[in-house]
Enzyme design. Sequence first.
Site, PDB file in Angstrom:
ATOM      1  N   GLU A  27       0.842  -1.191   0.000  1.00  0.00           N
ATOM      2  CA  GLU A  27       0.000   0.000   0.000  1.00  0.00           C
ATOM      3  C   GLU A  27       0.880   1.244   0.000  1.00  0.00           C
ATOM      4  O   GLU A  27       1.960   1.265   0.606  1.00  0.00           O
ATOM      5  CB  GLU A  27      -0.907  -0.007   1.238  1.00  0.00           C
ATOM      6  CG  GLU A  27      -1.829   1.201   1.318  1.00  0.00           C
ATOM      7  CD  GLU A  27      -2.625   1.234   2.613  1.00  0.00           C
ATOM      8  OE1 GLU A  27      -3.706   1.841   2.614  1.00  0.00           O
ATOM      9  OE2 GLU A  27      -2.151   0.673   3.621  1.00  0.00           O
TER      10      GLU A  27
ATOM     11  N   LYS B 288      -9.859   1.335  -2.253  1.00  0.00           N
ATOM     12  CA  LYS B 288      -9.939   0.985  -0.845  1.00  0.00           C
ATOM     13  C   LYS B 288     -11.323   1.382  -0.343  1.00  0.00           C
ATOM     14  O   LYS B 288     -11.763   2.513  -0.513  1.00  0.00           O
ATOM     15  CB  LYS B 288      -8.856   1.723  -0.056  1.00  0.00           C
ATOM     16  CG  LYS B 288      -8.718   1.262   1.395  1.00  0.00           C
ATOM     17  CD  LYS B 288      -7.506   1.920   2.053  1.00  0.00           C
ATOM     18  CE  LYS B 288      -7.260   1.365   3.454  1.00  0.00           C
ATOM     19  NZ  LYS B 288      -6.033   1.941   4.065  1.00  0.00           N
TER      20      LYS B 288
ATOM     21  N   CYS C  58      -5.179  -3.110   2.935  1.00  0.00           N
ATOM     22  CA  CYS C  58      -4.863  -2.891   4.351  1.00  0.00           C
ATOM     23  C   CYS C  58      -6.085  -2.972   5.262  1.00  0.00           C
ATOM     24  O   CYS C  58      -6.552  -4.055   5.592  1.00  0.00           O
ATOM     25  CB  CYS C  58      -4.139  -1.554   4.507  1.00  0.00           C
ATOM     26  SG  CYS C  58      -3.259  -1.363   6.082  1.00  0.00           S
TER      27      CYS C  58
END
Length: 537
Positions: free
Chosen positions: A268, A345, A379
């Site tokens: 990331e 995300k 993440c």
Amino acid sequence: MTTTAKKRLEVRAAVPSDVRGIQRLIARVYPGMPNYSLATLRGQINNFPNGCFVALYDNKVVGYCATMRVSKAMAFSHHDWEEITANGFGTRHSAAGEWLYGYEMAVDPKLRGLRIGQRLYDERKELAEELDLHGIVIAGRMPGYARAKRRVDGPADYLDKVVHGKLRDQVISFQLKNQFEPLGVLENYLPEDRQSDGHAAHLVWRNPYVDPDEAPEMRVPRGVESVRLATCQLQARAVKDFEEFIRNIEYFVDVAADYRSDFIVFPELFTLPLLSYETKKLTPIEAIDRLTGYTPRLTRELERMALEYNINIIGGSHPTRAEDGDIQNIAYVALRDGSLHTQEKIHPTPNEAFWWNIKGGDSLDVIQTDCGPIGVLICYDSEFPELARRLVDQGARIIFVPFCTDSRLGYMRVRYCAQARAIENQCYVVMSGNVGNLPNVDNMDIQYAQSAILTPCDLPFARDGIAAESTENVETLTMADVNLADLSWARAEGTVRNLRDRRFDLYHIDWDSNPDHSHAPSGGPVPAGGHNAPGGG
């Protein structure tokens, strides 16, 4: 001279690229009913590719059927549509199941004269015979029941009268002619099917080539479907220009390709070193706009490397301003077939939302690759179980988790959650994180990572559920071979079968905002057999 005429009508196995055509067909066959989302249709095909068929007429999808393999206990017990189909995704398919279960049949009502329904049922029967299965079980619609309700003593009496020729039902009569036998009625099978008053006829076709008295022993072969995974634990370092940054990335792509890896994943925020050669301190908004300026060059380079090195690249994540003006954290996935895909995300962390004004995305779907469907959870997204479940419902067997954590505590949150996702979804999870620091770049002061390739915890896999892991806080490339066939075995015959054993009679996940931008909820139930189609199940 001989000429070869192009076929106008073709029946073949469905593939993920058919899903939009299938969705349009369902809308024609079931007017006024909730449609499948594209994600649900992808799940049906990816979870049992051999069991889904389409009929094409002049290259237009005019017929579709979906099946899965199930145990005798599941097929013959009382059930409803949502429970047995896993809310439409077909994830309760078992490679060890001795019966085919048909749960979708749709035929364009304008083309009934072409016997498309019969052709699709013939494909089902051939599949059952080819796999030496005991037969096919379906829940057939009873579209004449609502009209005849006052003249019969309940749905069982209606079915009995149809079987004995006292009444005619368009669907059930077709099934009886097609050698299906009634087992009874599944009451409240699909409440949305008003013509059947929510009920369905429980029907079976028995494979004449299998001895019904022979005890089945359907074992999943421990085959090999090997995929080589590489995870890059990347050192955050200052660079003098964009070209130097790309050289650093290309080095690891080259090494992974030399080892014949199928995938390489980067961390990331792996593009933040592009801010290291700025001559003045940038505000968060200025930094995002500067990174956005690199986006076209970045994606071109990822596409180039994927093609030149013959490897699929999961490009970590790159904060950028989207076309609608929102700032998003996006993973760019360049495949070796030359295609480029994106995954936003979904959940920005509080820090990302406050300092960078990053907005969460609203779309999460599998990406079709030459090694099967994959998913990407950036993440923090790995800490939300429903996201991984959505990807696996669509057929993902590998989930990539690019992450960026500054402390061991933050890292362990991602690590424990990634391992949990591997166990509960019986899939592989690949983590890739940053190490080192960029003193002049916000959010990159310190980094902690121990990248890993994680597995379910069962007999075919690594002892600790870890196929490979990196040394802590050291720049390195970590690789492992994983066997996708082991996942099929574990889901069918494993010590535990988390994916299949979910209680769909108690709970399921619906997405309020459909990522396919249609009006139906994800996995919305559709009756088995169209209003005007000959068939059910």
